[in-house]
Design a protein around this motif. Structure first.
Motif, PDB file in Angstrom:
ATOM      1  N   SER A   1       0.811  -1.220   0.000  1.00 30.18           N
ATOM      2  CA  SER A   1       0.000   0.000   0.000  1.00 30.18           C
ATOM      3  C   SER A   1       0.840   1.265   0.000  1.00 30.18           C
ATOM      4  O   SER A   1       0.301   2.366   0.115  1.00 30.18           O
ATOM      5  CB  SER A   1      -0.936   0.003   1.211  1.00 30.18           C
ATOM      6  OG  SER A   1      -0.192  -0.066   2.424  1.00 30.18           O
TER       7      SER A   1
ATOM      8  N   THR B   1      -3.756  -4.863  -4.331  1.00 31.98           N
ATOM      9  CA  THR B   1      -3.504  -3.437  -4.527  1.00 31.98           C
ATOM     10  C   THR B   1      -2.024  -3.098  -4.408  1.00 31.98           C
ATOM     11  O   THR B   1      -1.331  -3.545  -3.489  1.00 31.98           O
ATOM     12  CB  THR B   1      -4.304  -2.621  -3.503  1.00 31.98           C
ATOM     13  OG1 THR B   1      -5.701  -2.750  -3.809  1.00 31.98           O
ATOM     14  CG2 THR B   1      -3.920  -1.155  -3.538  1.00 31.98           C
TER      15      THR B   1
ATOM     16  N   ALA C   1      -0.130   0.461  -4.334  1.00 24.00           N
ATOM     17  CA  ALA C   1      -0.430   1.889  -4.275  1.00 24.00           C
ATOM     18  C   ALA C   1       0.821   2.692  -3.954  1.00 24.00           C
ATOM     19  O   ALA C   1       1.694   2.236  -3.206  1.00 24.00           O
ATOM     20  CB  ALA C   1      -1.503   2.163  -3.220  1.00 24.00           C
TER      21      ALA C   1
ATOM     22  N   ALA D   1       3.302   0.579  -5.663  1.00 21.80           N
ATOM     23  CA  ALA D   1       3.164   0.370  -7.106  1.00 21.80           C
ATOM     24  C   ALA D   1       4.500   0.561  -7.793  1.00 21.80           C
ATOM     25  O   ALA D   1       4.888  -0.222  -8.673  1.00 21.80           O
ATOM     26  CB  ALA D   1       2.126   1.332  -7.678  1.00 21.80           C
TER      27      ALA D   1
ATOM     28  N   ASP E   1      -4.857  -3.799  -8.538  1.00 20.42           N
ATOM     29  CA  ASP E   1      -4.878  -2.509  -9.215  1.00 20.42           C
ATOM     30  C   ASP E   1      -3.644  -1.712  -8.829  1.00 20.42           C
ATOM     31  O   ASP E   1      -2.924  -2.054  -7.890  1.00 20.42           O
ATOM     32  CB  ASP E   1      -6.162  -1.721  -8.933  1.00 20.42           C
ATOM     33  CG  ASP E   1      -6.489  -1.606  -7.456  1.00 20.42           C
ATOM     34  OD1 ASP E   1      -5.563  -1.683  -6.620  1.00 20.42           O
ATOM     35  OD2 ASP E   1      -7.671  -1.429  -7.120  1.00 20.42           O
ATOM     36  N   PHE E   2      -3.406  -0.655  -9.603  1.00 18.88           N
ATOM     37  CA  PHE E   2      -2.222   0.184  -9.447  1.00 18.88           C
ATOM     38  C   PHE E   2      -2.691   1.625  -9.251  1.00 18.88           C
ATOM     39  O   PHE E   2      -3.454   2.144 -10.065  1.00 18.88           O
ATOM     40  CB  PHE E   2      -1.320   0.074 -10.679  1.00 18.88           C
ATOM     41  CG  PHE E   2      -0.776  -1.311 -10.898  1.00 18.88           C
ATOM     42  CD1 PHE E   2       0.487  -1.651 -10.466  1.00 18.88           C
ATOM     43  CD2 PHE E   2      -1.553  -2.292 -11.518  1.00 18.88           C
ATOM     44  CE1 PHE E   2       0.988  -2.933 -10.647  1.00 18.88           C
ATOM     45  CE2 PHE E   2      -1.070  -3.574 -11.705  1.00 18.88           C
ATOM     46  CZ  PHE E   2       0.203  -3.896 -11.266  1.00 18.88           C
ATOM     47  N   ILE E   3      -2.218   2.253  -8.178  1.00 21.04           N
ATOM     48  CA  ILE E   3      -2.703   3.586  -7.829  1.00 21.04           C
ATOM     49  C   ILE E   3      -1.515   4.502  -7.536  1.00 21.04           C
ATOM     50  O   ILE E   3      -0.703   4.208  -6.649  1.00 21.04           O
ATOM     51  CB  ILE E   3      -3.617   3.552  -6.587  1.00 21.04           C
ATOM     52  CG1 ILE E   3      -4.664   2.446  -6.690  1.00 21.04           C
ATOM     53  CG2 ILE E   3      -4.289   4.913  -6.389  1.00 21.04           C
ATOM     54  CD1 ILE E   3      -5.452   2.220  -5.410  1.00 21.04           C
ATOM     55  N   GLN E   4      -1.429   5.594  -8.270  1.00 20.80           N
ATOM     56  CA  GLN E   4      -0.469   6.649  -7.942  1.00 20.80           C
ATOM     57  C   GLN E   4      -1.163   7.596  -6.961  1.00 20.80           C
ATOM     58  O   GLN E   4      -1.675   8.647  -7.332  1.00 20.80           O
ATOM     59  CB  GLN E   4      -0.020   7.360  -9.209  1.00 20.80           C
ATOM     60  CG  GLN E   4       0.849   6.516 -10.110  1.00 20.80           C
ATOM     61  CD  GLN E   4       2.148   6.097  -9.438  1.00 20.80           C
ATOM     62  OE1 GLN E   4       2.964   6.931  -9.056  1.00 20.80           O
ATOM     63  NE2 GLN E   4       2.346   4.794  -9.282  1.00 20.80           N
ATOM     64  N   ALA E   5      -1.172   7.209  -5.702  1.00 20.75           N
ATOM     65  CA  ALA E   5      -2.034   7.848  -4.705  1.00 20.75           C
ATOM     66  C   ALA E   5      -1.462   9.135  -4.119  1.00 20.75           C
ATOM     67  O   ALA E   5      -2.108   9.773  -3.285  1.00 20.75           O
ATOM     68  CB  ALA E   5      -2.306   6.855  -3.572  1.00 20.75           C
TER      69      ALA E   5
ATOM     70  N   ASP F   1      -6.411   7.791  -9.933  1.00 19.06           N
ATOM     71  CA  ASP F   1      -7.398   6.725 -10.091  1.00 19.06           C
ATOM     72  C   ASP F   1      -6.732   5.360  -9.933  1.00 19.06           C
ATOM     73  O   ASP F   1      -5.548   5.186 -10.253  1.00 19.06           O
ATOM     74  CB  ASP F   1      -8.039   6.786 -11.481  1.00 19.06           C
ATOM     75  CG  ASP F   1      -8.949   7.990 -11.661  1.00 19.06           C
ATOM     76  OD1 ASP F   1      -9.348   8.590 -10.644  1.00 19.06           O
ATOM     77  OD2 ASP F   1      -9.251   8.325 -12.820  1.00 19.06           O
ATOM     78  N   ALA F   2      -7.506   4.390  -9.482  1.00 18.10           N
ATOM     79  CA  ALA F   2      -7.040   3.006  -9.454  1.00 18.10           C
ATOM     80  C   ALA F   2      -7.117   2.436 -10.868  1.00 18.10           C
ATOM     81  O   ALA F   2      -8.172   2.474 -11.504  1.00 18.10           O
ATOM     82  CB  ALA F   2      -7.892   2.182  -8.499  1.00 18.10           C
TER      83      ALA F   2
ATOM     84  N   PRO G   1      -7.099  -0.810 -12.971  1.00 18.97           N
ATOM     85  CA  PRO G   1      -7.207  -2.266 -12.830  1.00 18.97           C
ATOM     86  C   PRO G   1      -6.086  -2.983 -13.583  1.00 18.97           C
ATOM     87  O   PRO G   1      -5.562  -2.481 -14.587  1.00 18.97           O
ATOM     88  CB  PRO G   1      -8.576  -2.579 -13.444  1.00 18.97           C
ATOM     89  CG  PRO G   1      -9.325  -1.287 -13.424  1.00 18.97           C
ATOM     90  CD  PRO G   1      -8.292  -0.221 -13.601  1.00 18.97           C
TER      91      PRO G   1
END
Length: 256
Positions: free
Chosen positions: A61, A103, A105, A109, A125-129, A162-163, A165
């Motif tokens: 995460s 996930t 993140a 990621a 999923d991959f998230i550039q949070a 955005d996540a 997928p």
């Protein structure tokens, strides 16, 4: 090697590195970063492939936001802890598969994306949070993502956070492949066996050539290819590969 935040094992030429803080979705703290670095820079001689994955429902995460020491000086944390970890992945002496089981993140990621190959379960999923909390993408994300998917998609991923997928990530070229969850473990194991039985020195030369191609012009790249091919042509694996081809059998590569 004894670790507290990761699991590490090696068998049949394959090392398995599992991020192991499932109650924190395998968030990265100082100890985990140090242990990942140590594991990848101290591989047993017989290892010819590394599989990096997560325990529980997440791959990683990202930064552990409860780690007050890291938050106190983010620049120093990136320089002193993240950079050695990312270099350990990118410069690992054997191919690294990031097996993204859930996930991934933020820095989690981007840890996956510096591996040689990324295979994800379809539920991942991959998230550039980063911008969700007022930060800038780091851990190599601004290097890896534009190279993989182009500036337009990289900017969208980073600005909107955005996540993405796993299937979409594969369609974009961000990762190598997304596979149904029920097939994920078996396929990762098969991919790892393939690499662990292959010409390891040639694999590293492939990594070097592909990495250099983003900065080289054609003339420079042709010279690099010739140099690397010359080295590969002097290897015992090349001799074995040709012999096996002529004898119509499977080659028995040693990695040298």
């Amino acid at each position: 090697m004894d670790f507290e935040t990761i699991q590490f094992s090696a068998e049949d030429g394959i090392a398995r590195l599992v991020l192991d803080r499932p109650d924190k979705m395998n968030a990265l703290n100082s100890q985990m970063r140090a242990e990942i670095t140590q594991a990848l820079t101290s591989l047993p001689d017989q290892v010819r492939c590394v599989v990096m994955t997560g325990s529980g429902r997440a791959f990683c995460s990202g930064q552990d936001l409860t780690d007050a020491n890291a938050a106190r000086d983010l620049e120093a944390t990136l320089r002193d802890e993240y950079e050695p970890m990312l270099h350990a992945v990118r410069n690992c002496p054997v191919p690294v598969i990031a097996a993204v089981n859930g996930t991934a993140a933020g820095a989690g990621a981007n840890l996956a994306l510096v591996a040689d190959v990324v295979i994800a379960a379809e539920s991942a999923d991959f998230i550039q949070a980063f911008t969700r909390i007022g930060l800038v993408p780091d851990a190599g994300g601004t290097w890896a993502i534009p190279r993989a998917v182009g500036a337009a998609r990289a900017m969208g991923m980073m600005l909107f956070a955005d996540a993405i997928p796993a299937r979409q990530a594969a369609d974009w070229g961000l990762i190598w492949e997304a596979v149904p969850d029920e097939e994920f473990a078996e396929l990762v194991a098969a991919r790892a066996r393939h690499l662990s039985q292959g010409p390891s020195s040639a694999y590293l030369a492939v990594r070097q050539a592909v990495s250099a191609s983003f900065d080289n012009d054609l003339e420079e790249q042709l010279k690099l290819e010739a140099k690397l091919q010359g080295q590969a042509g002097r290897s015992s694996d090349f001799r074995e590969g040709v012999t096996a081809f002529l004898e119509k059998r499977k080659p028995r590569f040693t990695g040298h």
